[in-house]
Structure formats: C-alpha cells, structure tokens
Design a protein around this motif. Sequence first.
Motif, PDB file in Angstrom:
ATOM      1  N   CYS A 143       0.823  -1.218   0.000  1.00 23.64           N
ATOM      2  CA  CYS A 143       0.000   0.000   0.000  1.00 23.64           C
ATOM      3  C   CYS A 143       0.855   1.266   0.000  1.00 23.64           C
ATOM      4  N   GLU A 170       0.067  -4.543   6.195  1.00 22.83           N
ATOM      5  CA  GLU A 170      -1.089  -5.191   6.828  1.00 22.83           C
ATOM      6  C   GLU A 170      -1.351  -6.605   6.317  1.00 22.83           C
ATOM      7  N   THR A 171      -1.165  -6.812   5.030  1.00 23.46           N
ATOM      8  CA  THR A 171      -1.580  -8.081   4.438  1.00 23.46           C
ATOM      9  C   THR A 171      -0.492  -9.144   4.495  1.00 23.46           C
ATOM     10  N   CYS A 227      -0.735   2.509   4.399  1.00 19.86           N
ATOM     11  CA  CYS A 227      -1.371   1.323   4.966  1.00 19.86           C
ATOM     12  C   CYS A 227      -1.693   1.547   6.456  1.00 19.86           C
ATOM     13  N   ASP A 228      -2.707   0.829   6.911  1.00 15.43           N
ATOM     14  CA  ASP A 228      -3.350   1.080   8.213  1.00 15.43           C
ATOM     15  C   ASP A 228      -2.473   1.654   9.327  1.00 15.43           C
ATOM     16  N   HIS A 276      -3.451   2.444  -1.083  1.00 10.36           N
ATOM     17  CA  HIS A 276      -3.964   1.571  -0.018  1.00 10.36           C
ATOM     18  C   HIS A 276      -5.394   1.149  -0.328  1.00 10.36           C
ATOM     19  N   CYS A 277      -5.992   0.339   0.543  1.00 10.79           N
ATOM     20  CA  CYS A 277      -7.355  -0.159   0.325  1.00 10.79           C
ATOM     21  C   CYS A 277      -8.304   0.995   0.027  1.00 10.79           C
ATOM     22  N   ALA A 300      -7.113   2.202   6.577  1.00 12.39           N
ATOM     23  CA  ALA A 300      -6.196   3.170   5.961  1.00 12.39           C
ATOM     24  C   ALA A 300      -6.946   4.439   5.564  1.00 12.39           C
TER      25      ALA A 300
HETATM   26 FE1  FES Z   1      -2.861  -1.738   3.369  1.00 16.98          FE
HETATM   27 FE2  FES Z   1      -5.587  -2.255   3.413  1.00 16.98          FE
HETATM   28  S1  FES Z   1      -3.917  -3.622   3.379  1.00 16.98           S
HETATM   29  S2  FES Z   1      -4.538  -0.418   3.504  1.00 16.98           S
END
Ligand code: FES
Length: 570
Positions: free
Chosen positions: A52, A84-85, A120-121, A192-193, A199
């Motif tokens: 992200c 995050e992932t 990212c988050d 990002h998402c 995020a």
């Molecule tokens: Fe990075 Fe959702 S996985 S913002």
Amino acid sequence: MKKLRSAGWFGKDDKMGFVHRSWLRNQGYPDDYFRGKPVIGICNTWSELTPCNGHLRDFAEVVKRGVIEAGGFPLEFPVTSLGETIMRPTTMLFRNLASMDTEESIRANPIDGVVLLTGCDKTTPSTLMGACSVDIPTIVVPGGPMLNGRFKGECIGSGSFNWMVKEKLLVENYTEADILEAEIGAARSQGHCMTMGTASTMACMVEALGLTLPGAAAIPAVDSRKKVMAQLSGRRIVEMVKEDMKLSKILTRKAFENSIVVNAAVGGSTNFIIHLLAIAGRIGVELKLEDFDTIGSKIPLLVNLKPSGKYLMEDFYYAGGLPVVIKELKKYLHNDTITVNGKSIGNNNSNPVCYNTDVIAGIEKPLQENAGIAVLKGNLCQDGAVIKPSAATTSLMKHKGRAVVFETMEDYHHRIDDPALDIDETCVIILKGVGPVGYPGMPEVGNVDLPLKLLQKGVKDMIRISDGRMSGTAAGTVILHVSPESSIGGVLALVKDGDMIELDVEKRKLHLDISDDELQKRKAAWKKPEPMATRGYVKFYIDHVQQAHLGADLDILQGGSGDEVTRDLH
Ligand code: FES
C-alpha cells in the motif's frame, strides 16, 4: 524566527560542527544548506513489503521539490513499515515498535520539521504517535487509496471482497478462476485499500485533526493531484517551522472531538478508536473510550462507502471528498480548530461542492441516523467493548443467545466447520485469546467467518464477541475490543458453552447471564495462560502493553520526551 533545532548540529563552529556537516557533504549539498535552512525530515514508510506504500519512494522526491522551493533542506529517512496483508502475526503487534522508531529517529537527528509519508493502516498512527512524543512541526501526506477494484464489470473493494471468498467459493459456486480474476482486479493501481477501511479512516482522521492540507485524504494515489498535494505539503512544512507550529498547537482536545465526529459520519473503522486513544495519550490530551460514544454515536452517517455502503474512495474523491463532509457537519464541529495551513478547519472547508449526493449525503437527509461507534458496558466487558452499528444487522442489536465458545483462534479454525458443531444462527460466537496480550497484538479476527453449514442455509450475520479487533473493511454484528481481555483474566475468559449472552446496543449493555456466585467460582478456578513470548521485543510488548480501552500503547510510551537531546555524540 525561533532558533532552529538543526543549528544545534550544523550551526556549530567547533569539532562537532565539522563532523555533523562534513559527512553529510558527501551527498553533494552546497554549503548554504548548512547555514540556517530549516531541515525537513521526510519520514518514509515506503517498503516493498508494504504494498500500500510502494509508491512513497517517488512521493518523497515530490515532497523534496516543495521543501527546496520554500528554502528548506529535505532529508529523507526510513522507518519501520507495517504491511497489513503480509506481516505475521499482526501489524498491531508492531505499531508501538514503529512509533518508537519514528520518535527516536526524529529526536536523534537535526530535524526542524517532519513530513510523515503514510498509507497502509498502521503506518499513519505509528508515525504520528512517534512524532507526538517529540512534538515538532509535522504535516501528514497520506499516500492515497488505490483506484476502484473491478471484477466482472462491477466495482469491488480491496479488503472487502476477500472476506467473502469462503462464501463465494463454497456457497455461490465461484470457480478458482473467478477468484483469481477478483484477486487481480481488486488491486489494480498503487495505493492503499479503497474501501472506508482503516487506511482510509486514518487518512480522514488526520485530515479532520487538521494535520493534512485540506482535501488530502481521498485523492487516489495515482491521481496527479496527489503529487501536487505532496509538493505543497513540502512547501508548507518549511513555513510551519518558521511559525513554530508544532503538533501540540494543532492537536487540542477540540481537534480530537472533531475527528470523532468526522469518523462517525464517514462510517470509519473501529480501529480508529484504538489509534486515536494512543495518539491522544502521546500528545497529552485526555480522551476516554466513552468519549467516542458520547461525542460520536449521535452523528449521522453521510458517506456511502463500503463496507457500510455502496461506493469506494475514488467515488468519494470525485464527489468532493472530506471537505464536503466537514462542511455538512458544521453544526457538530469546533470550526475554529487550527490546521497545518494556519487556517481554521471551518475556514478551509467553507465552500466545497458535493458532486454526487448518492455518495455523500447532505446533513438533512443522511444515510443513517446515530451512526457512530457504540461503547458497551456490562459484566462481560467492565472496561468496555465496541460495536459499529452502521456495519451491523439491526435485528441483532437486541438479542439474547447461547454462547458457542472458542478458546483460541486455532480452536476456532479446527471446529467451526465441523458438521457436528452445536450452533445455529441465534447463537453468539465467543472468541477468546485474541487481545493485546493474548495473541499477542490484538489481530483483526473479530469478524470470524460463520460456520459453513449456516452460510449454506443463507445466514448472513451472527453476533460475534472477542477481545480482538476487526478490519475496517469488514462488516457484521461484531463486538470487539472487550476489555479486560481474556488472557489477563477478564470475564470473557470465564464464558462457557451454553451460557446465555445478552446484547442490547440501545442500552449499551453486554451481559453474561450467570449468577455472581458462579462467576466467582469460575474466577477462582481460572489459570493464567503461559505468556506467548519469553524474549525480545514481543516479551517487552507483552510486559508493557495496555488494554484496548486505553489505546493498547505501551505504558512506558505514554506522553512525550520533547525534542531536546542534551548530549552530543562525542
Ligand atoms: Fe494496506 Fe488495506 S492492506 S490499507
């Protein structure tokens, strides 16, 4: 102008001044760079392991352009990045570590002002927490969401579709090729998402706090206007240094309250709570879990984005983005809070136009009333638990059901799809051992999948209760952040199969329906689990992490140490 912090390094005419300047000259900086230019640290969470944030290397160069134009001296530095992932067991275990890295990197170096490049988050709260503990002028450049995901001619949300894979494969007969197509189509640009996941929530949070230039949160990562925003932020941070506009001047209690109001209206993630509490703890603003309910729960939902709604961040940007929401919320906000550009939030957002009222509803005709986070109390969560009503099923908001207990995540995986599991849609799924200490790191597992046999029956939602968190991209009647957590002896640890659990969101009640005598008996028989680590950072984390209702920061990181370092390196 106040004496520059960096002058304590570069402004010296002695041996140490020589040392501080000389080695840096190997990068080819002209002499005037060391003679009174504000030094701007560009704190970069870029990493190829944080997809992200994969574009932030380029963004740093754009920020540098702005810094140089305004007469500053930009120096980019990396900090721990949290993907995050990919990271195991959960990035939340490392949020506080990344915040320490950011804090010490800023303080130890000749930095007068800092630009946080985030995405990212956890990369937003971690860097901001660290910066708060130093408290120098700081501006945030959110990296921006991906373009809308596309699959079979429709929009799909990254971070939302994945929660449906089990159902799609096993119930709706999707093929593996279908799923592969969705996997590719859900992530088709940098960023990002693009749901209102954590995020995007964090980007809205920093904009509402006044820490970005107006309108920054929603611009997609690949939109050229994002780079313009980055360049302008580079210019502005130099001015902020000259004005000594440090974080504590912007992050007042009123700014935090604004952020809670905005989060409710955008349908933001429950993770917002835990991160905002931690940020407040660092900057010294008193904020309690109950404030999220008192201030936010009556706020209407205005933004129609997944997972609560229909659209995605790209649509949000085209509809006018966060400035429209802030304008609509005028009567709920402190409009005089100051932001990084030196103007008030009311001033910055007095005139935006909404281009699509299906994406951003007006305050007179909201998508839902009372959309903010509800804080529950009861014998099951003496220090609180949270639920996001806008993502939950209305008919389950008042419910009494039989507990089906999973002692650990592994226990859940092992038994959830067992055809012999005694469970129906009226039951309440209890998941233990996923709190800050217990997992450790409080993963986003609260929205566990329903049992296959119930999915096949067409059941879409059930009450799920845990001491863990939930991804901001997920939805359901999910009660999270139960505090105190099960692994330190919270009442959640004492729930047994067959106990009756009572939920009444309107009354803010979460109750384990057993007698006090029985509760005391179970308490006396409870044995503390062995710690999940005996060395290294994880041991340190387990020993110091606070409970969810306090923001899950480490106790020793509360507050700040300022920007002063009295001792030199020789
Ligand atoms: Fe990075 Fe959702 S996985 S913002």
